[in-house]
Enzyme design. Structure first.
Site, PDB file in Angstrom:
ATOM      1  CD  GLU A  52      -5.369   1.308  -3.033  1.00 33.00           C
ATOM      2  OE1 GLU A  52      -6.524   0.944  -2.834  1.00 33.00           O
ATOM      3  OE2 GLU A  52      -4.619   1.730  -2.133  1.00 33.00           O
TER       4      GLU A  52
ATOM      5  CG  HIS B  15      -1.987   1.011   1.155  1.00 32.18           C
ATOM      6  ND1 HIS B  15      -1.744   2.338   1.424  1.00 32.18           N
ATOM      7  CD2 HIS B  15      -3.298   0.921   0.798  1.00 32.18           C
ATOM      8  CE1 HIS B  15      -2.879   3.016   1.242  1.00 32.18           C
ATOM      9  NE2 HIS B  15      -3.824   2.186   0.866  1.00 32.18           N
TER      10      HIS B  15
HETATM   11  P1  PGA Z   1      -9.671   5.854   0.453  1.00 27.68           P
HETATM   12  O1  PGA Z   1      -8.458   4.820   0.685  1.00 27.68           O
HETATM   13  O2  PGA Z   1     -10.816   5.050  -0.064  1.00 27.68           O
HETATM   14  O3  PGA Z   1      -9.949   6.420   1.825  1.00 27.68           O
HETATM   15  O4  PGA Z   1      -9.205   6.865  -0.524  1.00 27.68           O
HETATM   16  C1  PGA Z   1      -8.203   3.820  -0.229  1.00 27.68           C
HETATM   17  C2  PGA Z   1      -6.924   3.141   0.132  1.00 27.68           C
HETATM   18  O5  PGA Z   1      -5.981   3.800   0.581  1.00 27.68           O
HETATM   19  O6  PGA Z   1      -6.794   1.919   0.016  1.00 27.68           O
END
Ligand code: PGA
Length: 218
Positions: free
Chosen positions: A144, A95
Site C-alpha cells: 500500500e 497499515h
Molecule cells: P483507499 O484506502 O482505498 O481509500 O485509498 C486503502 C487503504 O488505506 O487500505
C-alpha cells in the site's frame, strides 16, 4: 482465488453498518462465490454484527483493522487477538495509518502478528515499500504505497509488480494491492495472476461499489 478486502477504517455507526450489510448481502454472488474471498474489516464494535450476518456465506470473512500489542490482561481499552478469536478471521496489521498516527514500528507489529497467529486470525501485513521489514513466515502481504492511499492516485500495475519483485516474497505469499482501488480501476489489478487481490478503503464504504469490485474478479 482472488481476495477483496474492504477496510472501513474509522467510519460508520451502527445504523450505517446494518444498512451496509443488508444491502451487500442482497446482491447476487453466484458468479463469483467460488473464486473470491471477501474480507470485510469494519470498526471493532460492528464485527459481531457482521459475523452473525455472514455465517451463511462461506466466501465472506470478517477482519479486524488491527489487534492490540498485548495478548490479554490489564490494558484498559485494548482489543486483543484473544478477544477477537472466533469473531475475526483475518486482521490487518501494519497499515500505514497505524505506523504514522500511532507510531507503530516493526517490533510491535511483529508481536501483533504473533498474537494473531496464536489465535488463528490470519494477519494481512501491510507494507509501504521495500523498506518496511516483513515478519517471518507471513502468508499475506498488502503493498500500500502512501502516495496512493486516499488520494485517487492509484499505482500502476507495472510499479506494483516491480515492488513485488523488490519485496522478495517467498513463493505462495498472497500478494495484495491497496491504494485508491475503485470499481473503475480494480479489474486491471485483479486480472493479473501476480496480484492476488485488492484492498479498497474509501470504495468499500458503499456496498454497491464494493460489490462491483468483487465482480471485477471475473
Ligand atoms: P483507499 O484506502 O482505498 O481509500 O485509498 C486503502 C487503504 O488505506 O487500505
Amino acid at each position: 482465488m482472488k481476495y477483496v478486502i474492504g477496510n472501513w477504517k474509522a467510519n460508520k455507526n451502527l445504523d450505517e453498518a446494518k444498512h451496509w450489510i443488508n444491502a451487500f448481502l442482497s446482491f447476487d454472488f453466484k458468479l463469483v462465490q467460488n473464486n473470491v474471498t471477501i474480507i470485510i474489516c469494519p470498526p471493532y464494535p460492528f464485527i459481531p454484527l457482521l459475523k452473525e450476518n455472514t455465517v451463511r456465506f462461506p466466501f465472506i470473512n470478517i477482519g479486524s483493522q488491527d489487534v492490540s500489542l498485548y495478548y490479554q490482561g490489564s490494558y484498559t481499552g485494548e482489543v486483543t487477538a484473544h478477544s477477537l478469536s472466533g469473531l475475526a478471521d483475518y486482521a490487518i496489521i501494519g497499515h500505514s495509518e497505524r505506523r504514522e498516527h500511532f507510531k507503530e514500528a516493526n517490533q510491535a507489529l511483529f508481536s501483533k502478528v504473533e498474537h494473531a497467529n496464536k489465535t488463528n486470525i490470519k494477519p494481512i501485513f501491510c507494507v509501504r515499500g521495500e523498506n518496511d521489514e516483513l515478519p517471518r513466515d507471513i502468508r499475506i502481504v498488502a503493498y500500500e504505497p502512501v502516495s496512493a492511499i486516499g488520494t485517487g492516485q492509484n499505482d500502476s500495475v507495472d510499479n506494483i509488480l516491480d515492488m513485488k519483485e523488490k519485496l522478495k516474497l517467498p513463493e505462495n505469499t498472497i500478494f495484495i494491492y491497496g491504494g485508491s482501488v475503485t470499481e473503475e480501476n480494480a479489474h486491471q489489478y485483479l486480472i493479473r495472476p501476480e496480484i492476488d487481490g485488492v484492498l479498497p478503503g474509501g470504495a468499500s464504504l458503499d456496498p454497491h461499489q464494493f460489490y462491483n469490485i468483487v465482480l471485477s474478479t471475473i
